[in-house]
Design a protein around this motif. Structure first.
Motif, mmCIF file in Angstrom:
data_model
loop_
_atom_site.group_PDB
_atom_site.id
_atom_site.type_symbol
_atom_site.label_atom_id
_atom_site.label_comp_id
_atom_site.label_asym_id
_atom_site.label_seq_id
_atom_site.Cartn_x
_atom_site.Cartn_y
_atom_site.Cartn_z
ATOM 1 N N UNK A 233 0.829 -1.208 0.000
ATOM 2 C CA UNK A 233 0.000 0.000 0.000
ATOM 3 C C UNK A 233 0.861 1.255 0.000
ATOM 4 N N UNK A 234 1.947 1.232 0.778
ATOM 5 C CA UNK A 234 2.877 2.357 0.749
ATOM 6 C C UNK A 234 3.492 2.510 -0.639
ATOM 7 N N UNK A 235 3.788 1.390 -1.272
ATOM 8 C CA UNK A 235 4.463 1.431 -2.569
ATOM 9 C C UNK A 235 3.588 2.077 -3.630
ATOM 10 N N UNK A 236 2.346 1.583 -3.786
ATOM 11 C CA UNK A 236 1.543 2.138 -4.877
ATOM 12 C C UNK A 236 1.061 3.549 -4.572
ATOM 13 N N UNK A 237 0.875 3.870 -3.282
ATOM 14 C CA UNK A 237 0.519 5.249 -2.945
ATOM 15 C C UNK A 237 1.667 6.193 -3.285
ATOM 16 N N UNK A 238 2.879 5.768 -2.949
ATOM 17 C CA UNK A 238 4.054 6.597 -3.245
ATOM 18 C C UNK A 238 4.253 6.759 -4.744
ATOM 19 N N UNK A 239 4.028 5.685 -5.491
ATOM 20 C CA UNK A 239 4.175 5.765 -6.948
ATOM 21 C C UNK A 239 3.138 6.721 -7.531
ATOM 22 N N UNK A 240 1.902 6.648 -7.028
ATOM 23 C CA UNK A 240 0.873 7.570 -7.501
ATOM 24 C C UNK A 240 1.256 9.015 -7.254
ATOM 25 N N UNK A 241 1.806 9.280 -6.064
ATOM 26 C CA UNK A 241 2.262 10.638 -5.749
ATOM 27 C C UNK A 241 3.405 11.040 -6.674
ATOM 28 N N UNK A 242 4.371 10.134 -6.850
ATOM 29 C CA UNK A 242 5.522 10.440 -7.697
ATOM 30 C C UNK A 242 5.141 10.679 -9.142
ATOM 31 N N UNK A 243 4.224 9.882 -9.671
ATOM 32 C CA UNK A 243 3.783 10.069 -11.053
ATOM 33 C C UNK A 243 3.091 11.414 -11.236
ATOM 34 N N UNK A 244 2.305 11.802 -10.228
ATOM 35 C CA UNK A 244 1.631 13.096 -10.315
ATOM 36 C C UNK A 244 2.616 14.251 -10.316
ATOM 37 N N UNK A 245 3.588 14.195 -9.409
ATOM 38 C CA UNK A 245 4.608 15.249 -9.356
ATOM 39 C C UNK A 245 5.398 15.288 -10.654
ATOM 40 N N UNK A 246 5.763 14.101 -11.154
ATOM 41 C CA UNK A 246 6.537 14.040 -12.391
ATOM 42 C C UNK A 246 5.779 14.588 -13.582
ATOM 43 N N UNK A 247 4.472 14.320 -13.631
ATOM 44 C CA UNK A 247 3.667 14.794 -14.760
ATOM 45 C C UNK A 247 3.594 16.320 -14.764
ATOM 46 N N UNK A 248 3.433 16.898 -13.577
ATOM 47 C CA UNK A 248 3.383 18.361 -13.486
ATOM 48 C C UNK A 248 4.734 18.964 -13.858
ATOM 49 N N UNK A 249 5.816 18.344 -13.369
ATOM 50 C CA UNK A 249 7.154 18.899 -13.593
ATOM 51 C C UNK A 249 7.586 18.795 -15.048
ATOM 52 N N UNK A 250 7.354 17.632 -15.668
ATOM 53 C CA UNK A 250 7.845 17.418 -17.031
ATOM 54 C C UNK A 250 7.000 18.127 -18.080
ATOM 55 N N UNK A 251 5.707 18.275 -17.816
ATOM 56 C CA UNK A 251 4.831 18.903 -18.800
ATOM 57 C C UNK A 251 4.632 20.391 -18.537
ATOM 58 N N UNK A 252 5.261 20.895 -17.487
ATOM 59 C CA UNK A 252 5.170 22.318 -17.188
ATOM 60 C C UNK A 252 3.763 22.791 -16.888
ATOM 61 N N UNK A 253 2.973 21.914 -16.278
ATOM 62 C CA UNK A 253 1.583 22.260 -15.989
ATOM 63 C C UNK A 253 1.480 23.193 -14.793
ATOM 64 N N UNK A 254 0.438 24.000 -14.816
ATOM 65 C CA UNK A 254 0.081 24.743 -13.620
ATOM 66 C C UNK A 254 -0.756 23.833 -12.728
ATOM 67 N N UNK A 255 -0.858 24.190 -11.467
ATOM 68 C CA UNK A 255 -1.691 23.409 -10.552
ATOM 69 C C UNK A 255 -3.144 23.504 -11.005
ATOM 70 N N UNK A 256 -3.756 22.342 -11.189
ATOM 71 C CA UNK A 256 -5.121 22.276 -11.689
ATOM 72 C C UNK A 256 -6.120 22.366 -10.531
ATOM 73 N N UNK A 257 -7.396 22.424 -10.893
ATOM 74 C CA UNK A 257 -8.450 22.397 -9.886
ATOM 75 C C UNK A 257 -8.980 23.769 -9.538
ATOM 76 N N UNK A 258 -10.055 23.757 -8.763
ATOM 77 C CA UNK A 258 -10.699 24.994 -8.327
ATOM 78 C C UNK A 258 -10.880 24.965 -6.819
ATOM 79 N N UNK A 259 -11.124 26.115 -6.257
ATOM 80 C CA UNK A 259 -11.289 26.189 -4.806
ATOM 81 C C UNK A 259 -12.535 25.462 -4.328
ATOM 82 N N UNK A 260 -13.591 25.461 -5.163
ATOM 83 C CA UNK A 260 -14.883 24.976 -4.685
ATOM 84 C C UNK A 260 -15.376 23.729 -5.403
ATOM 85 N N UNK A 261 -14.575 23.103 -6.251
ATOM 86 C CA UNK A 261 -15.005 21.879 -6.911
ATOM 87 C C UNK A 261 -16.223 22.106 -7.779
ATOM 88 N N UNK A 262 -17.240 21.276 -7.609
ATOM 89 C CA UNK A 262 -18.465 21.424 -8.394
ATOM 90 C C UNK A 262 -19.265 22.654 -7.988
#
Length: 516
Positions: A233-262
């Motif tokens: 569980x630690x492994x796949x959670x950590x990988x999910x976090x790492x993939x997310x950070x890597x995707x933002x860093x490599x693609x130069x994305x801004x932080x997505x999302x909104x303050x209030x969701x729907x």
């Protein structure tokens, strides 16, 4: 009953063994043994054997094994849906809801840990001294503190949820196995290839594995499986976090999302938007559902120190650790995908590369759920087997064990016919149910809503009030009841939202014909 115990003694079986296989509580077993004239004759047995104060085999669980059991139970498939839940709630309400659910779960788990020992006393089988009676299961604790009517209600909710959780884990494991196959296909054929793969063969495969593992006789034998599952569980959670950070860093994305969701400003809020928000609450509730097996975990812990002290420390470790991971996974997943966050972070194919890392993460999910399935199913197995043992004390099919030598396995395995049939039937049922309703987020929402209020909040609070004779309308009583009522309303909302989502999915779903 007493003559049958005498006969067992003459055949070489100890009274303690007879009591254990019949699943009797300490007082009932002791009374029967005394009636047969066995307690005094076998006092040396109890004094010399490695047994606890209730006459059962010495418990060996520690803070670390209890923490591993908790982490295995808590960090389950629910973590993969949290980015989706965050997308419905937004940057403000999402983290707040996560922290509130964590705080409530931790607080009520402290109340529940004190319910392992009952105020009523019994005579120790090993020392002859007076001890506080142990409650071996969640339902035993409810029986000791709240009486038979509440116990029946608890049994219905708890064991229904055990079965539902097993179904949810089967669905999630099959989705992860399909994701591995599709990931390899995407790598070869390109990201735009359909790569359709059915989940049903993988559900059958997962069920076959569980048929084998379900023959593990008792919950205490699962410590190694829980530790492996916790690492996964630690492994796949950590990988999910790492993939997310890597995707933002490599693609130069801004932080997505909104303050209030729907609820975000700039768009007109539709009535239909409320159902996914409620369903998101159910998904978060499911992510923190482990109170139903807390007493069973505590029953594996050795003493001294007192079991409730060890368990409270384990609860703090488990809940705090999982909350940190939940915040990381949900926030980074939401920051990466925004309102388009997939329902399952690792199988929604927001991530394609490196495909081998995505595959490894999904393998970790499957291995973890193999263990988590057993952690949640073993208490249900034990409940049914104890009840049948008490109902049919002379049945050979229920009580007789056969020894089987397995290749590459040291000691002979003990196989029981009833256990084999009953546990295999249960696994078949959960597998078929998973094939009929393979809806990830909807099922998690329903399970979370059904378990959260009664098992995580209501019963622990009511038992605490009963144990301490908290006066009605006192400040403490009002605060506890207010917490219970608020959580009830949240659970109802989550249940309605999840059923609404399931109803929408059923409109287009054809059983046994779907593909992932």
């Amino acid at each position: 009953m007493a003559p049958s115990l005498k006969a067992d003694e003459e055949s070489g079986a100890s009274p303690l063994h007879v009591m254990n296989i019949m699943g009797m509580h300490n007082e009932a077993a002791a009374a029967l043994a005394e009636a047969g004239g066995l307690m005094q004759a076998n006092s040396s047995y109890f004094l010399d054997s490695e047994v606890d104060d209730d006459g059962r085999p010495k418990r060996t669980g520690t803070f670390w094994t209890a923490s591993a059991h908790i982490i295995t139970a808590v960090i389950g498939s629910g973590v993969l849906s949290l980015a989706w839940s965050m997308a419905k709630l937004g940057w403000i309400a999402g983290p707040i809801c996560l922290l509130l659910f964590a705080a409530i779960t931790y607080y009520t788990s402290l109340l529940l840990a004190d319910c392992y020992r009952s105020p009523s006393s019994s005579i120790s089988s090993s020392t002859g001294s007076m001890i506080e009676k142990r409650n071996y299961t969640y339902m035993d604790a409810v029986q000791s503190n709240l009486g038979p009517i509440q116990t029946k209600l608890c049994a219905i909710v708890q064991y229904t949820n055990f079965a539902g959780t097993a179904i949810g884990y089967t669905i999630t494991a099959s989705i992860s196995m399909v994701a591995i196959a599709r990931s390899n296909c995407f790598h070869k054929e390109g990201h735009h290839s359909p790569c359709f793969t059915s989940t049903y063969p993988y559900m059958l495969l997962f069920g076959g594995i569980q048929v084998f593992l379900s023959q593990i006789p008792t919950f205490s034998k699962l410590w190694w499986l829980s530790i492996v599952a916790a690492v996964m569980s630690f492994s796949y959670s950590s990988i999910g976090v790492g993939l997310g950070v890597g995707k933002v860093a490599t693609e130069g994305r801004h932080i997505q999302g909104t303050l209030w969701g729907l609820f975000h400003t700039g768009e007109k809020f539709q009535t239909g938007d409320i159902w996914p928000i409620f369903q998101a609450l159910g998904n978060i509730a499911f992510a923190y559902s482990y109170s139903m097996i807390l007493i069973e975990i505590q029953d594996t812990v050795k003493s001294p120190p007192p079991e409730n002290e060890t368990m409270k420390k384990a609860n703090l470790m488990g809940v705090s650790t999982t909350t940190i991971f939940y915040l990381l996974c949900s926030c980074i997943g939401y920051a990466t995908f925004g309102d388009q966050a997939p329902g399952n972070l690792l199988t929604g194919f927001g991530f394609y590369e490196p495909y081998w890392l995505v595959d490894f993460a999904n393998v970790c999910v499957v291995v973890h759920l193999v263990g988590a399935f057993q952690v949640f199913s073993q208490p249900l197995f034990a409940f049914v087997e104890d009840w049948v043992s008490l109902s049919y004390p002379k049945s050979q099919a229920i009580h007789k064990h056969c020894k089987i030598n397995l290749p590459f396995y040291g000691p002979a395995c003990k196989l029981n016919l009833f256990r084999l049939v009953w546990r295999t039937t249960f696994v078949i049922f959960t597998t078929l149910a998973s094939m009929l309703l393979p809806f990830f987020n909807d099922i998690l929402g329903v399970l979370g809503a059904l378990a959260f209020w009664p098992l995580t909040v209501y019963f622990p609070i009511e038992m605490h009030i009963a144990r301490h004779n908290t006066p009605r309308w006192s400040r403490k009583w009002i605060c506890l009841q207010s917490l219970s009522i608020v959580c009830l309303l949240v659970s109802i909302a989550a249940l309605v939202g999840s059923f609404e989502g399931m109803a929408e999915d059923l409109k287009v779903y054809k059983p046994f014909q779907g593909h992932a």
